[in-house]
Design an enzyme around this catalytic site. Structure first.
Site: not given
Length: 153
Positions: A113, A38, A102, A100
């Site tokens: 999150d 990630e 996934h 970010h």
């Protein structure tokens, strides 16, 4: 790679525009293999009334803690990216939110999150949240304690 900006709309008709440069950078961090970690950073841009224009972002650093299903931005370089953009733009560019990745085709926020966003993002102005999946993006807007998923137009 994309050759045009992405535009998203909120229920209140406000727009979020993601520059081509930012979109292509996000695409470069997609978790396309089983060993991809990630990635995360902050979003930087400008507010034009109720509309938000994302012009740049911070990228992961070697000091961030990263694994297949988790990322923790611990590097000070993310804040430095905001500070430098603010200074170079004479105060026009600001911190606008977080991004970010996934490891899923069509991403959606996890309970972690949501919990992290509610706990750590306390700005009174709207903030933008982006999750880059393998084939699509999830884009949301956080206003106070409400998080709304935005519609791509």
């Amino acid at each position: 790679m994309v050759d045009k900006e992405l535009v998203f709309k909120a229920l209140d008709e406000s727009l979020v525009v993601i520059s081509t440069e930012v979109t292509n950078t996000l695409l470069s961090y997609r978790q396309l293999s089983d060993s991809s970690q990630e990635s995360a950073g902050v979003l930087i841009g400008e507010r034009r009334g109720v509309h938000i224009i994302i012009k740049t972002l911070s990228e992961p650093s070697r000091w961030d803690i990263r694994s297949r299903f988790m990322v923790d931005r611990v590097s000070k370089h993310h804040q430095m990216a905001v500070d430098i953009a603010f200074k170079k733009s004479n105060g026009e560019l600001h911190y606008l939110g977080e991004w970010h990745t996934h490891p899923e085709d069509v991403p959606s926020p996890s309970i972690i999150d949501y919990s992290s966003w509610h706990k750590n993002l306390k700005l009174s102005e709207p903030l933008i949240l982006i999750i880059a999946g393998r084939t699509d993006f999830w884009v949301g807007k956080k206003i106070q304690d409400n998080i709304e998923m935005l519609k791509r137009i």
